[in-house]
Motif scaffolding. Structure first.
Motif, PDB file in Angstrom:
ATOM      1  N   GLU A  42       0.832  -1.203   0.000  1.00  0.00           N
ATOM      2  CA  GLU A  42       0.000   0.000   0.000  1.00  0.00           C
ATOM      3  C   GLU A  42       0.861   1.246   0.000  1.00  0.00           C
ATOM      4  N   MET A  46      -3.681   3.552  -1.417  1.00  0.00           N
ATOM      5  CA  MET A  46      -3.938   2.774  -2.627  1.00  0.00           C
ATOM      6  C   MET A  46      -3.147   1.474  -2.536  1.00  0.00           C
ATOM      7  N   TYR A  48      -1.185  -1.690  -4.443  1.00  0.00           N
ATOM      8  CA  TYR A  48      -0.423  -1.975  -5.652  1.00  0.00           C
ATOM      9  C   TYR A  48      -0.037  -3.452  -5.670  1.00  0.00           C
ATOM     10  N   ARG A  65      -1.668  -0.697 -10.179  1.00  0.00           N
ATOM     11  CA  ARG A  65      -2.539  -0.238  -9.093  1.00  0.00           C
ATOM     12  C   ARG A  65      -3.745  -1.166  -9.062  1.00  0.00           C
ATOM     13  N   GLU A  67      -7.559  -1.526  -8.118  1.00  0.00           N
ATOM     14  CA  GLU A  67      -8.749  -0.730  -7.846  1.00  0.00           C
ATOM     15  C   GLU A  67      -9.928  -1.666  -7.650  1.00  0.00           C
TER      16      GLU A  67
END
Length: 102
Positions: A42, A46, A48, A65, A67
């Motif tokens: 992180e 976010m 990864y 990334r 999501e």
């Protein structure tokens, strides 16, 4: 997804199956490769993921990334140079620490 790396002899002591997360990724030339998620981390709220080529694990990893949308996770390429430089530096630091190169 966790930062724990699982492999055939990870020795984590947990009673679980070692599951590979495999993705089909196309490069800029349109060639598709099977990529295996080997690490997540992180940064700035976010997540990864680092993926390695299943056929050539010695090749450099690729960072995406992660999501989420409607409780489903998917990988997104990092196009922002500032974000890329930040996550690449974090991953290099993690890799150096794990390889004992502090």
């Amino acid at each position: 997804m966790s930062e724990h790396q699982h492999d055939a002899d990870c020795g984590c002591g947990e009673d679980h199956e070692h599951e590979e997360h495999v993705f089909i990724i196309a490069n800029d030339e349109g060639e598709e490769r099977e990529m295996v998620m080997v690490y997540t981390f992180e940064s700035e709220d976010m997540m990864y993921a680092v993926l390695l080529d299943r056929q050539d694990p010695e090749q450099d990893g690729v960072i995406f990334r992660v999501e989420e949308e409607n409780e489903e996770a998917f990988l997104v390429g990092i196009e922002d140079d500032e974000e890329w430089n930040r996550v690449q530096a974090i991953y290099e630091e993690i890799a150096n620490t794990e390889n004992g190169e502090q």
